[in-house]
Design a protein around this motif. Structure first.
Motif, mmCIF file in Angstrom:
data_model
loop_
_atom_site.group_PDB
_atom_site.id
_atom_site.type_symbol
_atom_site.label_atom_id
_atom_site.label_comp_id
_atom_site.label_asym_id
_atom_site.label_seq_id
_atom_site.Cartn_x
_atom_site.Cartn_y
_atom_site.Cartn_z
ATOM 1 N N THR A 55 0.840 -1.189 0.000
ATOM 2 C CA THR A 55 0.000 0.000 0.000
ATOM 3 C C THR A 55 0.875 1.239 0.000
ATOM 4 N N ILE A 60 -4.160 -0.089 -2.765
ATOM 5 C CA ILE A 60 -3.539 -1.352 -2.422
ATOM 6 C C ILE A 60 -3.185 -2.045 -3.733
ATOM 7 N N PHE A 77 -10.668 1.141 -0.442
ATOM 8 C CA PHE A 77 -10.531 1.534 0.952
ATOM 9 C C PHE A 77 -9.791 2.862 0.991
ATOM 10 N N PRO A 80 -5.409 3.546 2.822
ATOM 11 C CA PRO A 80 -4.840 2.364 3.482
ATOM 12 C C PRO A 80 -3.389 2.632 3.863
ATOM 13 N N TYR A 81 -3.069 2.504 5.137
ATOM 14 C CA TYR A 81 -1.722 2.830 5.588
ATOM 15 C C TYR A 81 -0.880 1.582 5.832
ATOM 16 N N ILE A 83 -1.095 -2.919 6.051
ATOM 17 C CA ILE A 83 -1.925 -4.042 5.642
ATOM 18 C C ILE A 83 -1.384 -5.357 6.195
ATOM 19 N N TYR A 93 -6.541 -7.207 5.437
ATOM 20 C CA TYR A 93 -6.871 -6.302 6.527
ATOM 21 C C TYR A 93 -6.067 -5.033 6.320
ATOM 22 N N ALA A 94 -6.673 -3.878 6.544
ATOM 23 C CA ALA A 94 -5.969 -2.615 6.348
ATOM 24 C C ALA A 94 -6.356 -1.625 7.434
ATOM 25 N N THR A 95 -5.428 -0.757 7.770
ATOM 26 C CA THR A 95 -5.723 0.343 8.683
ATOM 27 C C THR A 95 -5.699 1.630 7.889
ATOM 28 N N ALA A 96 -6.511 2.578 8.313
ATOM 29 C CA ALA A 96 -6.579 3.868 7.624
ATOM 30 C C ALA A 96 -5.575 4.822 8.228
ATOM 31 N N TRP A 103 -10.180 -2.130 8.348
ATOM 32 C CA TRP A 103 -11.045 -2.674 7.298
ATOM 33 C C TRP A 103 -10.684 -4.128 7.051
#
Length: 104
Positions: A55, A60, A77, A80-81, A83, A93-96, A103
């Motif tokens: 990402t 992504i 998403f 996305p920072y 994953i 799985y991802a974090t914002a 997510w």
């Protein structure tokens, strides 16, 4: 990111390149083939190391051939920072980067 047996390893340094090792980190090569972005925030790979996600904070990107070729994934998403993915690489799985969302 590493395969289950830790033989194949992916890493990013300073975010502008992806490095790959196929001998548990003893030697490294730069993956540059058709990588569509200039900055990498996070990496994840399947337990075999074949499916790799990266990402750049806006999209992504996925490789289904151990990093030889890359394409934008169909995952939608915002920001996305970082994953992670399931062992088979089919669940991501991802974090914002903004707002602290997770997510799946």
């Amino acid at each position: 990111a590493a395969s289950e047996d830790r033989t194949t390893v992916y890493a990013t340094i300073s975010g502008d390149r992806i490095y790959k090792s196929t001998d548990s980190g003893n030697t490294w090569s730069v993956l540059t083939n058709s990588f569509p972005t200039n900055w990498i925030n996070g990496l994840a790979c399947s337990n075999t190391g074949t499916k790799v996600y990266a990402t750049d904070g806006t999209t992504i990107t996925v490789s289904n051939d151990s990093g030889s070729t890359w394409s934008n994934s169909s995952i939608s998403f915002s920001y996305p920072y970082d994953i992670a993915c399931s062992s088979n690489g089919n669940i991501v799985y991802a974090t914002a980067g903004w707002g602290g969302y997770i997510w799946r």
